[in-house]
Design a protein around this motif. Structure first.
Motif, short mmCIF file in Angstrom:
data_model
loop_
_atom_site.label_atom_id
_atom_site.label_comp_id
_atom_site.label_asym_id
_atom_site.label_seq_id
_atom_site.Cartn_x
_atom_site.Cartn_y
_atom_site.Cartn_z
N GLN A 8 15.60 -19.94 11.50
CA GLN A 8 14.95 -21.06 11.39
C GLN A 8 13.49 -21.15 12.31
O GLN A 8 13.57 -20.43 13.12
CB GLN A 8 15.71 -22.26 11.33
N ASP A 9 12.74 -22.27 11.99
CA ASP A 9 11.56 -22.11 12.83
C ASP A 9 11.82 -22.89 14.24
O ASP A 9 12.85 -23.31 14.60
CB ASP A 9 10.68 -23.13 11.93
N ILE A 10 11.00 -22.65 14.98
CA ILE A 10 10.89 -23.22 16.44
C ILE A 10 9.60 -24.15 16.51
O ILE A 10 8.50 -23.56 16.26
CB ILE A 10 11.06 -22.20 17.57
N LYS A 15 12.36 -32.70 18.06
CA LYS A 15 13.59 -32.15 17.99
C LYS A 15 14.22 -31.90 16.84
O LYS A 15 14.84 -32.62 16.11
CB LYS A 15 14.45 -32.88 18.88
N CYS A 16 14.30 -30.56 16.25
CA CYS A 16 14.77 -30.17 15.21
C CYS A 16 15.01 -28.71 15.02
O CYS A 16 14.58 -28.24 16.06
CB CYS A 16 14.06 -30.62 13.84
N SER A 17 15.52 -28.05 14.12
CA SER A 17 15.71 -26.47 13.59
C SER A 17 16.19 -26.05 14.95
O SER A 17 17.10 -26.38 15.48
CB SER A 17 14.51 -26.14 13.17
N VAL A 39 6.47 -20.42 14.55
CA VAL A 39 6.22 -21.14 15.79
C VAL A 39 5.47 -22.37 15.21
O VAL A 39 4.36 -21.91 14.86
CB VAL A 39 5.87 -20.51 16.77
N LEU A 40 5.69 -23.63 15.38
CA LEU A 40 4.91 -24.72 15.36
C LEU A 40 4.75 -25.47 16.57
O LEU A 40 5.71 -25.67 17.35
CB LEU A 40 5.40 -25.67 14.13
N SER A 41 3.71 -26.06 16.66
CA SER A 41 3.37 -26.75 17.98
C SER A 41 4.21 -28.23 17.98
O SER A 41 4.86 -28.48 19.01
CB SER A 41 1.80 -27.48 18.06
N GLY A 217 19.72 -33.91 9.92
CA GLY A 217 20.15 -33.16 8.75
C GLY A 217 20.36 -31.86 9.79
O GLY A 217 21.22 -31.08 9.61
N ASP A 218 19.27 -31.44 10.60
CA ASP A 218 19.46 -30.08 11.47
C ASP A 218 20.77 -30.24 12.38
O ASP A 218 21.48 -29.33 12.70
CB ASP A 218 18.33 -29.92 12.16
N ILE A 219 20.86 -31.60 12.91
CA ILE A 219 22.07 -31.62 13.93
C ILE A 219 23.48 -31.58 13.05
O ILE A 219 24.35 -31.15 13.30
CB ILE A 219 22.06 -33.15 14.40
O1 PXL Z 1 14.22 -31.31 10.43
C1 PXL Z 1 13.79 -30.36 9.34
C2 PXL Z 1 12.50 -29.76 9.99
C3 PXL Z 1 12.45 -28.38 10.38
N1 PXL Z 1 11.54 -27.61 10.72
C4 PXL Z 1 10.32 -28.45 10.58
C5 PXL Z 1 9.99 -29.50 10.04
C6 PXL Z 1 11.13 -29.95 9.47
C7 PXL Z 1 11.04 -31.46 8.83
O2 PXL Z 1 10.08 -32.35 8.86
O3 PXL Z 1 8.70 -29.70 9.77
C8 PXL Z 1 8.93 -27.65 10.97
#
Ligand code: PXL
Length: 280
Positions: A8-10, A15-17, A39-41, A217-219
């Motif tokens: 998945q992305d970083i 706080k996600c993925s 990779v997203l900021s 959802g990711d948690i």
């Molecule tokens: O939480 C899901 C998610 C994961 N990654 C990115 C997101 C989101 C939800 O907005 O933007 C980059």
């Protein structure tokens, strides 16, 4: 020691993925390998002007190196994917790393509250269905499930509606769909799962906290994947995931103004370890 690879992305801030999956799965005592898809900021929920570097071209090279090393994983767990093209590449990854006794978990992270996340289109949803068809467990929320099933999104539904959605998700090709964000009344919230082999529905609920917190959802998906990898039953995995997600939301409430971009899961990790050890 169990080993999961998560794809998945970083999102460097927010706080996600991967920034949720890594600490959560590690806390459960499982080695966590990662393949970052982009990779997203920051994540895309509520931020504007974020950077986005697509890593589609790296996935196959990483997989080929790992194949040469003979690496094996107890579970392959995918979350947010950065482009439609990535889905085909992740399907190839499944082919290479699928074994007789490992599991595949797909969280079709694409949307929430009736809408797709920024940057996703209808054809991405169609591709995501192909990935779900190859999974042992899928973990959509009601928005993602409705989109994949071509059903209108509604936040009003009955227990029978939920069972119907779960059966239809099985028809996509996955044996054990798990639906998150299920609210059958205003007091409780939780998840529902269908074990199609046993024709058994399982529901798990906690008290409903009526606030939307980003990243839950990711948690949920990370805890669920960790739990089934550790050999927990579908019911145990569902209960642990619902309880921990509830703990994290409750912990976030006093900080909603500063934590609008994510969920306070860190103070709850000790409790997660207790949940995991409780029914060993
Ligand atoms: O939480 C899901 C998610 C994961 N990654 C990115 C997101 C989101 C939800 O907005 O933007 C980059």
């Amino acid at each position: 020691m169990k080993k999961i690879v998560t794809i998945q992305d970083i999102s460097c801030f927010g706080k996600c993925s991967l920034t949720a999956a890594l600490p959560i799965i590690s806390a459960m005592g499982i080695e966590t390998a990662v393949i970052p898809t982009a990779v997203l900021s920051t994540h895309t929920g509520g931020f504007t002007g974020y950077t986005f570097r697509d890593l589609t071209g790296d996935i196959d090279a990483i997989a080929s190196h790992w194949e040469k090393l003979g690496l094996r994983f107890n579970a392959i767990y995918t979350g947010y994917l950065g482009s439609k093209e990535q889905i085909g590449i992740v399907l190839d990854f499944f082919e290479k790393f699928r074994t007789d006794d490992n599991i595949i978990v797909v969280d079709p992270a694409m949307g929430d509250s009736g809408r797709l996340y920024a940057g996703f289109t209808e054809d991405f949803v169609e591709e995501m269905k192909k990935l779900c068809a190859r999974a042992d467990y899928i973990i959509p929320n009601i928005t993602e499930a409705s989109m994949m099933l071509g059903m209108p999104y509604s936040d009003i539904y009955s227990e029978d509606d939920i069972k119907d959605i779960l059966r239809r998700l099985c028809a996509i090709g996955c044996e054990m769909p798990v639906l998150t964000g299920v609210r059958l009344d205003s007091c409780t919230q939780g998840a529902a799962a269908y074990d199609s082999e046993k024709d058994e529905f399982i529901f798990a609920f906690s008290e409903n906290i009526d606030r939307t917190v980003h990243g839950t959802g990711d948690i949920f998906a990370s805890v669920f994947t960790g739990a089934v990898t550790l050999g927990k039953s579908l019911r145990q995995a569902l209960e642990i995931s619902v309880s921990f997600t509830f703990d994290c939301i409750r912990e976030t409430l006093p900080f909603m103004d500063e934590m609008w971009y994510g969920t306070c899961f860190e103070p709850c990790l000790g409790k997660l370890i207790e949940y995991v050890n409780a029914d060993k």
